[in-house]
Design an enzyme around this catalytic site. Structure first.
Site, PDB file in Angstrom:
ATOM      1  N   SER A   9       0.819  -4.573   5.433  1.00 17.12           N
ATOM      2  CA  SER A   9       1.553  -3.672   4.550  1.00 17.12           C
ATOM      3  C   SER A   9       2.613  -2.928   5.353  1.00 17.12           C
ATOM      4  CB  SER A   9       0.602  -2.658   3.915  1.00 17.12           C
ATOM      5  OG  SER A   9       1.364  -1.594   3.376  1.00 17.12           O
TER       6      SER A   9
ATOM      7  N   HIS B 172       3.245  -7.471   2.563  1.00 21.77           N
ATOM      8  CA  HIS B 172       2.777  -6.684   1.422  1.00 21.77           C
ATOM      9  C   HIS B 172       3.685  -5.464   1.266  1.00 21.77           C
ATOM     10  CE1 HIS B 172      -0.345  -5.237  -1.395  1.00 21.77           C
ATOM     11  NE2 HIS B 172      -0.135  -4.040  -0.878  1.00 21.77           N
TER      12      HIS B 172
ATOM     13  N   ASP C 163       4.499  -2.089  -0.826  1.00 14.83           N
ATOM     14  CA  ASP C 163       3.900  -1.088  -1.705  1.00 14.83           C
ATOM     15  C   ASP C 163       4.975  -0.279  -2.411  1.00 14.83           C
ATOM     16  OD1 ASP C 163       1.020  -1.380  -1.309  1.00 14.83           O
ATOM     17  OD2 ASP C 163       1.433  -0.845   0.771  1.00 14.83           O
TER      18      ASP C 163
ATOM     19  N   MET D 253       5.795   2.581  -5.054  1.00  8.73           N
ATOM     20  CA  MET D 253       5.154   3.740  -5.690  1.00  8.73           C
ATOM     21  C   MET D 253       6.205   4.609  -6.365  1.00  8.73           C
ATOM     22  SD  MET D 253       2.461   4.870  -2.750  1.00  8.73           S
ATOM     23  CE  MET D 253       1.630   3.655  -1.711  1.00  8.73           C
TER      24      MET D 253
ATOM     25  N   HIS E 123       3.347  -5.062  -4.589  1.00  5.52           N
ATOM     26  CA  HIS E 123       2.265  -4.316  -5.227  1.00  5.52           C
ATOM     27  C   HIS E 123       2.872  -3.121  -5.952  1.00  5.52           C
ATOM     28  CE1 HIS E 123      -1.644  -1.751  -4.377  1.00  5.52           C
ATOM     29  NE2 HIS E 123      -1.456  -1.970  -5.667  1.00  5.52           N
TER      30      HIS E 123
ATOM     31  N   MET F 238       2.684   0.052  -7.844  1.00  7.18           N
ATOM     32  CA  MET F 238       1.843   1.185  -8.250  1.00  7.18           C
ATOM     33  C   MET F 238       2.730   2.120  -9.056  1.00  7.18           C
ATOM     34  SD  MET F 238      -0.102   1.539  -4.632  1.00  7.18           S
ATOM     35  CE  MET F 238       1.110   0.490  -3.843  1.00  7.18           C
TER      36      MET F 238
ATOM     37  N   MET G  38      -8.665  -2.618  -5.039  1.00  8.20           N
ATOM     38  CA  MET G  38      -8.313  -1.485  -4.173  1.00  8.20           C
ATOM     39  C   MET G  38      -9.594  -0.885  -3.593  1.00  8.20           C
ATOM     40  SD  MET G  38      -5.054  -1.251  -4.126  1.00  8.20           S
ATOM     41  CE  MET G  38      -4.991   0.229  -3.099  1.00  8.20           C
TER      42      MET G  38
ATOM     43  N   GLY H 154      -1.930   5.095  -3.047  1.00 10.58           N
ATOM     44  CA  GLY H 154      -0.982   6.194  -2.822  1.00 10.58           C
ATOM     45  C   GLY H 154      -0.585   6.371  -1.366  1.00 10.58           C
ATOM     46  N   PHE H 155      -1.531   6.127  -0.471  1.00 11.85           N
ATOM     47  CA  PHE H 155      -1.236   6.389   0.941  1.00 11.85           C
ATOM     48  C   PHE H 155      -1.929   5.379   1.840  1.00 11.85           C
ATOM     49  CE2 PHE H 155      -0.992  10.286  -1.467  1.00 11.85           C
ATOM     50  CZ  PHE H 155       0.241  10.799  -1.070  1.00 11.85           C
ATOM     51  N   GLY H 156      -1.305   5.114   2.986  1.00 12.96           N
ATOM     52  CA  GLY H 156      -1.942   4.292   3.998  1.00 12.96           C
ATOM     53  C   GLY H 156      -2.898   5.137   4.826  1.00 12.96           C
ATOM     54  N   GLY H 157      -3.698   4.471   5.643  1.00  8.34           N
ATOM     55  CA  GLY H 157      -4.530   5.183   6.609  1.00  8.34           C
ATOM     56  C   GLY H 157      -5.769   5.857   6.057  1.00  8.34           C
TER      57      GLY H 157
ATOM     58  N   ASP I 190      -7.313  -4.319  -0.544  1.00  9.79           N
ATOM     59  CA  ASP I 190      -6.266  -3.442  -0.009  1.00  9.79           C
ATOM     60  C   ASP I 190      -6.804  -2.021   0.142  1.00  9.79           C
ATOM     61  OD1 ASP I 190      -3.886  -2.125   0.573  1.00  9.79           O
ATOM     62  OD2 ASP I 190      -2.936  -2.547  -1.355  1.00  9.79           O
ATOM     63  N   GLY I 191      -6.752  -1.520   1.387  1.00 12.41           N
ATOM     64  CA  GLY I 191      -7.128  -0.135   1.646  1.00 12.41           C
ATOM     65  C   GLY I 191      -8.223  -0.017   2.690  1.00 12.41           C
ATOM     66  N   GLY I 192      -7.866   0.524   3.845  1.00  9.00           N
ATOM     67  CA  GLY I 192      -8.871   0.749   4.887  1.00  9.00           C
ATOM     68  C   GLY I 192      -9.385  -0.523   5.540  1.00  9.00           C
TER      69      GLY I 192
ATOM     70  N   GLY J 284      -2.412  -2.165   6.654  1.00 11.07           N
ATOM     71  CA  GLY J 284      -1.219  -1.428   7.069  1.00 11.07           C
ATOM     72  C   GLY J 284      -1.420  -0.800   8.422  1.00 11.07           C
ATOM     73  N   SER J 285      -2.164   0.312   8.450  1.00 19.34           N
ATOM     74  CA  SER J 285      -2.297   1.063   9.696  1.00 19.34           C
ATOM     75  C   SER J 285      -3.021   0.256  10.774  1.00 19.34           C
ATOM     76  CB  SER J 285      -3.010   2.395   9.442  1.00 19.34           C
ATOM     77  OG  SER J 285      -4.165   2.201   8.680  1.00 19.34           O
TER      78      SER J 285
HETATM   79  C1  DX5 Z   1      -2.232   2.091  -0.552  1.00 17.59           C
HETATM   80  C2  DX5 Z   1      -1.471   0.810  -0.401  1.00 17.59           C
HETATM   81  C3  DX5 Z   1      -1.880  -0.007   0.772  1.00 17.59           C
HETATM   82  C4  DX5 Z   1      -1.707   0.682   2.094  1.00 17.59           C
HETATM   83  C5  DX5 Z   1      -2.856   0.225   2.952  1.00 17.59           C
HETATM   84  O1  DX5 Z   1      -1.999   2.631  -1.791  1.00 17.59           O
HETATM   85  O2  DX5 Z   1      -1.617  -0.015  -1.540  1.00 17.59           O
HETATM   86  O3  DX5 Z   1      -1.275  -1.283   0.780  1.00 17.59           O
HETATM   87  O4  DX5 Z   1      -0.513   0.382   2.759  1.00 17.59           O
HETATM   88  O5  DX5 Z   1      -2.858   0.930   4.133  1.00 17.59           O
HETATM   89  P1  DX5 Z   1      -4.076   0.890   5.144  1.00 17.59           P
HETATM   90  O6  DX5 Z   1      -4.297  -0.537   5.521  1.00 17.59           O
HETATM   91  O7  DX5 Z   1      -3.615   1.741   6.263  1.00 17.59           O
HETATM   92  O8  DX5 Z   1      -5.277   1.459   4.387  1.00 17.59           O
HETATM   93 ZN    ZN Z   2      -0.865  -2.143  -1.426  1.00 21.84          ZN
END
Ligand code: DX5
Ligand code: ZN
Length: 213
Positions: free
Chosen positions: A9, A34, A36, A38, A67, A69, A139, A144-147, A174-176, A196-197
């Site tokens: 991501s 990927h 994102d 938003m 993606h 959102m 999800m 909404g946010f990475g990390g 997707d997520g964590g 992502g992170s």
């Molecule tokens: C969150 C996004 C993800 C995000 C994942 O709303 O849809 O794609 O970038 O980030 P990580 O991998 O850091 O959880």
């Molecule tokens: Zn995503």
């Protein structure tokens, strides 16, 4: 066994050096990018829009996994398709009244259609659409946010989707996602991992991608 798709991501990339950061994942074995999107309404954050997807299309041959959102995704699908998206995933929660027509709209642009569910939405709710889509996105954080930290109870939905969908569907999570949480998701049947992170904060991107796979 079929290869696991790795979709970094770019939310965790350096937006001032996006081309460099996309080439970096391309060179190190990523399969998809990927993206994102938003809108500050469906989720409390604003990120990337159509012009950026268009610009990314020019600099990479990787599959663009977009993606959305956003609320009222039907208003923007045509623009994201023309910008060069290969997959467009909308949120089921943003299409409660028109899920079928949104899926049809994505397909009318010859783009593959994905449907995503937030942590509080059960997998049963999208059962009737699983025959019509190419990708289901589970999800494992509130979008909404990475990390953010991985929500393991959400990952169990992967099992239900796998049991109730056609053979060739892509089940993306997707997520964590990191090397540990990826294992859990793959055991449940996920075959595409967004990260992502974990990838962009790594000092060895190739190794991180290999570990996820
Ligand atoms: C969150 C996004 C993800 C995000 C994942 O709303 O849809 O794609 O970038 O980030 P990580 O991998 O850091 O959880
Ligand atoms: Zn995503």
């Amino acid at each position: 066994m079929k290869k696991i798709i790795i979709a970094p991501s770019i939310l965790s990339a350096d937006f001032a050096n996006l081309e460099r950061d996309i080439k970096l994942i391309e060179k190190n074995g990523a399969d998809w990018v990927h993206i994102d999107v938003m809108d500050g309404h469906f989720v409390p954050n604003i990120t990337i829009g159509v012009p950026v997807v268009k610009a990314i299309r020019k600099i990479t041959n990787l599959i663009l996994d977009v993606h959305l959102m956003i609320e009222n995704p039907e208003k923007y699908i045509s623009d994201f398709a023309k910008a060069g998206s290969d997959y467009i995933t909308v949120h089921y929660e943003a299409t409660l009244k028109n899920t079928n027509s949104v899926i049809d709209l994505i397909h009318s642009h010859n783009v593959k259609a994905g449907l995503s569910i937030k942590p509080k939405t059960s997998a049963e709710e999208i059962k009737r659409y699983l025959e019509d889509i190419e990708l289901a996105l589970v999800m494992t954080v509130e979008p909404g946010f990475g990390g953010q930290a991985f929500m393991s109870d959400c990952a169990e939905k992967i099992k239900y989707i796998k049991t109730n969908s056609k053979q060739d569907i892509i089940i993306e999570v997707d997520g964590g996602i990191n090397d540990e949480t990826a294992k859990v998701c793959k055991e449940y049947g996920a075959n595409a991992l967004v990260a992502g992170s974990y990838i962009y904060n790594s000092s060895n991107i190739k190794e991180s991608i290999d570990l996820l796979r």
